[in-house]
Design an enzyme around this catalytic site. Structure first.
Site, PDB file in Angstrom:
ATOM      1  N   LYS A   1      41.224 103.533  20.581  1.00 43.43           N
ATOM      2  CA  LYS A   1      42.198 104.755  20.433  1.00 43.43           C
ATOM      3  C   LYS A   1      43.106 104.920  19.283  1.00 43.43           C
ATOM      4  CE  LYS A   1      45.772 106.644  23.805  1.00 43.43           C
ATOM      5  NZ  LYS A   1      46.362 106.041  25.100  1.00 43.43           N
TER       6      LYS A   1
ATOM      7  N   SER B   1      46.682 106.118  31.844  1.00 45.04           N
ATOM      8  CA  SER B   1      46.096 106.571  30.691  1.00 45.04           C
ATOM      9  C   SER B   1      44.796 105.794  30.477  1.00 45.04           C
ATOM     10  CB  SER B   1      47.037 106.236  29.438  1.00 45.04           C
ATOM     11  OG  SER B   1      48.065 107.306  29.662  1.00 45.04           O
TER      12      SER B   1
ATOM     13  N   SER C   1      46.052 109.201  28.929  1.00 44.91           N
ATOM     14  CA  SER C   1      46.126 109.642  27.346  1.00 44.91           C
ATOM     15  C   SER C   1      44.823 109.467  26.560  1.00 44.91           C
ATOM     16  CB  SER C   1      47.142 109.209  26.877  1.00 44.91           C
ATOM     17  OG  SER C   1      47.516 107.954  26.787  1.00 44.91           O
TER      18      SER C   1
END
Length: 562
Positions: free
Chosen positions: A122, A221, A197
């Site tokens: 990420k 997330s 996310s």
């Protein structure tokens, strides 16, 4: 030389900065995107899971360079389908793979348990020399001085970092959309979100452009994108894995601690990731961590029957029919098991839990996050407005009010601990991973099924149940249902408007939760549950992309994992 040409600090507009970032992303992918489909060998390699790849690479065949090339190609293809990558890392990855192959040729052994395994990351997790914008246009140009501690550990274990993935503006959506990179869609139905996310990770792993990725989780997330894309995603207890080196507003705020963890196409991949990192004793470099070794749970439920409590509904927002159907199906199978006892779990005050955690996410009233957005003039994304501007629980705390809010948090945690104590023989809670399958874009407004466990700091894993939304099975469902509250009404309105046809093809996933620091127990319990329910511990690739292994006997399914 830096790849960052345009920044707000350099006088560029937010549109110019975003265009430059997309240009860089596209350039990083260009030579790995070809008109031809993946070769049969590349499909074979990328259709295998982490444990299989690690086992094969540990024997020296295929090479790390061969594996890395295949995943670079498949990741590039995934980007073209769902827009999940901020940049591909071909030069770094191929150089790393060549070094690992040279090491193996010289020493006749792997460098570590993840030798040659491609791992996606990420974007807001720092990688030395690369941009660290965390989804904000104004932060473009912040370059990481060193790798995050977690990446250092995985590097020492032999990992190859091949892709960086998308996250939303604010890093506080259960979806993934930003003005830098646009919207990340769901691979199974592009009218739906990939989640957030860590949505870029979820989509990339869902498309097997990666089989092991790193996400972060402060309200769902990791589990939201794992559930939405039909893969495994684990949120550990805070203090188990190091978070040093990620970028986010309000650094140092301890009201609600975020965690970092894996998304994978297999449960064994999750376990291998966790064991590899914890075995490195990260607490020696990050003293905020708990010095707790990874426990061997291989015999945990051999003599003791597993007791699973089922939370059908959190009492606040009713799940959509496909979720309830899947939960019914798995419970029906578990009730027939000779090794599992199933009871119901009555939730308590989950609406109060949301008011507590939603009031602690932005202890500065959202000031730093708002400043990061406004500094560039970029527009606010709909879910950024929803979680900050439209959130009635957000307030700017002073010291006294923050203390009071944290005391309320601790009181709730104590209440829930006492609740579990009255059911002390319960090992884990089985529940929905969300109030629906992957939501329609810009509509993921209820976090309660995941944020509940962040407030309590309980470990939780999202997992697929090998099922998808079906018009035949889910097309009718409680048209006369009377919603309990505004959040429930909004969630139910989505089902009434779109129905099963609107969510057609979306994977169905559930969630398993344990008490604090029972991380290993949760994963061990999930393995038992999946076995007893007749469900796989791996995500099978699509039927049309499952060629047989080509003379590579080392590619055999591995089920032995501590």
């Amino acid at each position: 030389m830096s790849d960052i040409r345009k920044t707000i600090a350099g006088g560029a507009t937010w549109q110019e900065v975003a265009e430059d970032r997309r240009r860089h992303r596209d350039a990083s992918i260009a030579k790995w995107t070809t008109p031809e489909d993946l070769t049969r060998e590349e499909l074979t390699m990328t259709n295998h899971n982490v444990e299989d790849l690690a086992g094969a690479l540990a024997m020296g065949h295929p090479s790390a360079e061969c594996i890395t090339s295949a995943f670079l190609r498949r990741a590039a293809g995934a980007q073209g389908v769902v827009n999940c990558i901020t940049e591909l890392l071909p030069d770094r990855a191929m150089q790393r793979a060549k070094e690992l192959d040279a090491y193996f040729a010289k020493h006749g052994k792997p460098i570590g348990p993840l030798h040659g395994v491609p791992v996606s990351v990420k974007e807001h997790i720092a990688m030395k020399g690369l941009d660290l914008n965390a989804g904000f246009v104004s932060w473009v140009g912040r370059v990481a001085e060193e790798d995050a501690l977690l990446l250092q550990i995985l590097w020492d274990a032999g990992a190859v970092f091949h892709a960086r993935t998308t996250e939303p503006q604010t890093i506080m959506h259960l979806e993934t959309s930003s003005n830098l990179y646009g919207v990340t869609a769901n691979p199974f139905n592009q009218t739906l979100t990939a989640g957030g996310s860590s949505g870029g990770e979820g989509a990339l792993v869902g498309l097997r452009g990666s089989v092991l990725g790193i996400g972060t989780d402060v309200g769902g997330s990791i589990r939201s994108p794992a559930a939405n894309n039909g893969v495994f995603g684990f949120k550990p207890t805070s203090g188990r894995l190091p978070v040093l080196g990620w970028a986010a507003p309000m650094a140092g705020c301890e009201a609600i601690l975020g965690t970092i963890g894996p998304l994978s196409t297999s449960l064994a991949g999750v376990k291998l990731f966790m064991k590899t990192v914890v075995d490195a004793k990260p607490w020696l470099k990050s003293p905020d961590l708990v010095a707790l070794d990874w426990k061997d749970t291989s015999g945990l439920f051999r003599e003791k029957r597993l007791k699973v409590a089922v939370m059908w509904d959190d009492g606040v927002v009713k799940p959509h029919p496909p979720i309830t159907r899947a939960l019914n199906d798995i419970v029906m199978k578990l009730n027939k098991s000779q090794n599992i006892d199933v009871v119901d779990w009555a939730p308590r005050d989950h609406d109060r839990a949301w008011s507590i955690i939603a009031g602690l996410y932005f202890a500065d009233g959202g000031a730093q996050t708002s400043e990061a957005i406004n500094a560039s003039g970029e527009p606010w994304r709909p879910l950024s407005e929803w979680i900050i501007k439209d959130n009635p629980h957000v307030k700017k705390h002073d010291v006294a009010s923050l203390w009071a809010a944290c005391a309320e948090r601790d009181k709730y945690r104590q209440m829930y601990a006492e609740l579990w104590n009255t059911r002390a023989d319960v090992d884990v809670i089985l529940c929905p991973a969300g109030p629906s399958v992957a939501p329609k874009l810009d509509s993921a407004r209820y976090w309660g099924y995941t944020s509940q466990w962040n407030l309590l700091d309980y470990p939780a894993v999202a997992f697929p149940v090998k099922d998808h939304v079906s018009v035949d099975r889910d097309g009718t469902g409680e048209a006369t249902y009377a919603p309990r509250n505004d959040a429930d009404e909004y969630n139910w309105s989505q089902w009434k408007e779109h129905g099963a046809e609107g969510y057609k093809g979306a994977p169905i996933s559930l969630q398993l939760v344990g008490r604090r620091y029972n991380d290993e127990k949760v994963l061990a319990a999930l393995e038992v549950i999946l076995k007893e329910a007749g469900l796989p511990t791996t995500v099978p690739p699509a039927a049309e992309t499952t060629p047989q292994p080509l003379g590579m006997p080392v590619f055999q399914s591995s089920s032995s994992m501590a």
